[in-house]
Design a protein around this motif. Sequence first.
Motif, PDB file in Angstrom:
ATOM      1  N   ASN A  48       0.842  -1.195   0.000  1.00  0.00           N
ATOM      2  CA  ASN A  48       0.000   0.000   0.000  1.00  0.00           C
ATOM      3  C   ASN A  48       0.878   1.246   0.000  1.00  0.00           C
ATOM      4  N   LEU A  49       0.909   1.953  -1.124  1.00  0.00           N
ATOM      5  CA  LEU A  49       1.677   3.186  -1.266  1.00  0.00           C
ATOM      6  C   LEU A  49       0.765   4.354  -0.921  1.00  0.00           C
ATOM      7  N   GLU A  50       1.065   5.015   0.194  1.00  0.00           N
ATOM      8  CA  GLU A  50       0.200   6.099   0.657  1.00  0.00           C
ATOM      9  C   GLU A  50       0.275   7.303  -0.282  1.00  0.00           C
ATOM     10  N   PRO A  51      -0.847   8.035  -0.422  1.00  0.00           N
ATOM     11  CA  PRO A  51      -0.808   9.281  -1.196  1.00  0.00           C
ATOM     12  C   PRO A  51       0.235  10.220  -0.589  1.00  0.00           C
ATOM     13  N   GLY A  52       0.940  10.946  -1.438  1.00  0.00           N
ATOM     14  CA  GLY A  52       1.982  11.835  -0.959  1.00  0.00           C
ATOM     15  C   GLY A  52       3.363  11.226  -1.026  1.00  0.00           C
ATOM     16  N   VAL A  53       3.451   9.902  -1.268  1.00  0.00           N
ATOM     17  CA  VAL A  53       4.747   9.235  -1.424  1.00  0.00           C
ATOM     18  C   VAL A  53       5.004   9.042  -2.911  1.00  0.00           C
ATOM     19  N   ARG A  54       6.104   9.561  -3.384  1.00  0.00           N
ATOM     20  CA  ARG A  54       6.454   9.429  -4.797  1.00  0.00           C
ATOM     21  C   ARG A  54       7.261   8.148  -4.998  1.00  0.00           C
ATOM     22  N   LEU A  55       6.913   7.379  -6.021  1.00  0.00           N
ATOM     23  CA  LEU A  55       7.636   6.146  -6.343  1.00  0.00           C
ATOM     24  C   LEU A  55       8.402   6.353  -7.643  1.00  0.00           C
ATOM     25  N   THR A  56       9.722   6.151  -7.596  1.00  0.00           N
ATOM     26  CA  THR A  56      10.576   6.356  -8.766  1.00  0.00           C
ATOM     27  C   THR A  56      11.348   5.074  -9.063  1.00  0.00           C
ATOM     28  N   PRO A  57      10.963   4.323 -10.095  1.00  0.00           N
ATOM     29  CA  PRO A  57      11.753   3.152 -10.489  1.00  0.00           C
ATOM     30  C   PRO A  57      12.922   3.581 -11.375  1.00  0.00           C
ATOM     31  N   LEU A  58      14.029   2.854 -11.272  1.00  0.00           N
ATOM     32  CA  LEU A  58      15.213   3.201 -12.056  1.00  0.00           C
ATOM     33  C   LEU A  58      15.458   2.253 -13.221  1.00  0.00           C
TER      34      LEU A  58
END
Length: 666
Positions: A48-58
């Motif tokens: 569960n990725l909370e709103p406000g957390v940015r996810l950046t895959p490389l």
Amino acid sequence: MKIAFLLHDAYGIGGTVSATLNLAGALAKRHEVEIVSVFRTRDTPQGNLEPGVRLTPLVDIRANSADKEHQLSRQPSVVNPRSPSFSQLYNALTDQRIGHYLDGTNAEVVIATRPVLLMYLSHFGERDYLRIGQEHLTHDSQIPEQRERQNQIIPDMDAFVTVSHADAEIYQKVLPHAASRILSIPNPVTLPSATPAQSGQQIVVAAGRLVKVKRYDVLIRAFETVVRNRPDWSLRIYGSGKEEQALRDLVLERGLYNHVRLMGAHSPMETEWAKGDIAAVTSDNESFGMTIVEAMQVGLPVVSTDCPLGPREIIQHGVDGFLAVPGDPDSVAQALLAIINDDQLRRRMSEAARQNAYRFAPDVIAQRYEELFDHLVTNRVRRPVRPMSRILAQGRLIAAPEGVFRLQLKVTGEAAAGYEVGIKLRDSQEIRTVPLVPGTLVKDGRGRLWTEVVIDPRLLRPHEGTWDFRLRTPDGQDERIVAEGVETQHLSGQAPWLDGQGVSSAIPYRTMDDFIALRTWYRAAHAEIGQVVVDEGSTGFHANLLLPKPAPAGTAPQAVLRHRSDRTAEFAVQVQPTGGAGIAFAVPHREFLARRIGATDIWDLWIRVGGGVADVRAGRIGGDIIRRKHTDRFPSSLDRSDLGVAHRIVAYITDDNDLSFSVKHA
């Protein structure tokens, strides 16, 4: 403050991923937070990725990704050693992508979550942001080569955080002259939004990777003792791994197939903990014990082995659980029975577990990290938090005690006007719609508001199959509903519904790609299989015969085995009534051997009521398990025909949760 986490794979599941997502979500309430996933393995994260957390895959390593064929991916890394002790996924491409990120980020804190990422943070990391390492295993459990390399790097970090106090002391002794601050902060465990456990389920729950260190063989052997004393209790083990087949074999070998189920991996686990009365952990080693805290949060006392290092720092022996001797099935069994046999003790421990687990809440742990940041650097400019994104087609489906489902959706307030829920039968045009009513709001355990819709699954009759939940917007958009959670604890042990229309059952679940779905069964009549007993030469069954109308007077039900490919081939077995709707019968294996047709014969189990009533299919469609083929396994029997030819005969659950037999040459 901007905080960045370096994570190996944020799209998978596991203790490190869960802890990082939980901590990131709590910090995002007051800071700008980014999770940098070195690898992307799925379309969407399983956690569960909370709103406000940015996810950046490389680096994208999904099938058909261009990164998989990138020229640099075939060249070795200059940071990650070329050794079997280190992951071979890291190469020149990961060097380039991680280095570029660390050189260009405007983060004020960068946290590396595993040894290889500490190496990158040491190699590329600039000194104008805080560099913090985390240990999610233990010092002594690390592969020696990795441990040696990590110990060389720790002094380069501003701080190094372990998840247990005992492990921090080990690092402090090993690195007495390190300038970096070495301390312990436990992993955060998200407060459950699921309904707390309701005492009386008579289920022991365990969860984790099915690997040797977890010692589920000890738990299964311990439960053999429990069953001898309390056969009304059962054990569910959630997880997947290399030891799965060995554990299944042990369950069958010890004759525990009516009491112990291997449930497979499940995420999130909070809804499954809530189905239990007690949690069990039998590891030889635990760095922390997130599953212990997760179970305590929903009110489960925990029986855990007193293994190094985490459990003894979480469980208060005799207050919210018991600590047993590692590797000792009898010690584990006696601890379980002490709680099972004392209802008052179980209730006291349940309340204590819920209270004591709060010290691991994400907000509490996030505050400790903030204190660490402030200790390391002061007078930093606080950056404004970015606006939270709203994912409207996201919801929770809860099986309520009254037999209905409560669907809770993100869209709230007057904005809900004009929305409707579509429930569509997969591979069909059949659909049911339910409008949203603005103002029908509920608050979950974390204080969040949801719009709630009550759905009676019996309205989906007479169709049997899989239904997908969709959210329809006033402007005509139609999206499947992403599952934040699916709660089914009130279905545990529940029989199929029986009324004048027939027999039906409905089990909601979270699909592999994280959407809400519902599996339904509808039959004119049904035989729900209970206990199965495999003896020499026969397989016995106890079942409940569910008929919307009483059987005609003078009828004598029979169990009928019918060949799947040749419907004219069948044989019948007499059935004995056991009271009420209960019946019992035994299927002699010699009847299969006398009717061999092919290399492998499949025989389906039916109940013939007689008196003009159509034959009734037998299986397990009640409860909360949608794919019993994977969880309900029975031992096979080796039988010989009159000619001395050996055959392997086994009862099994089909894809539709019906019961059949497989007969083939041994």
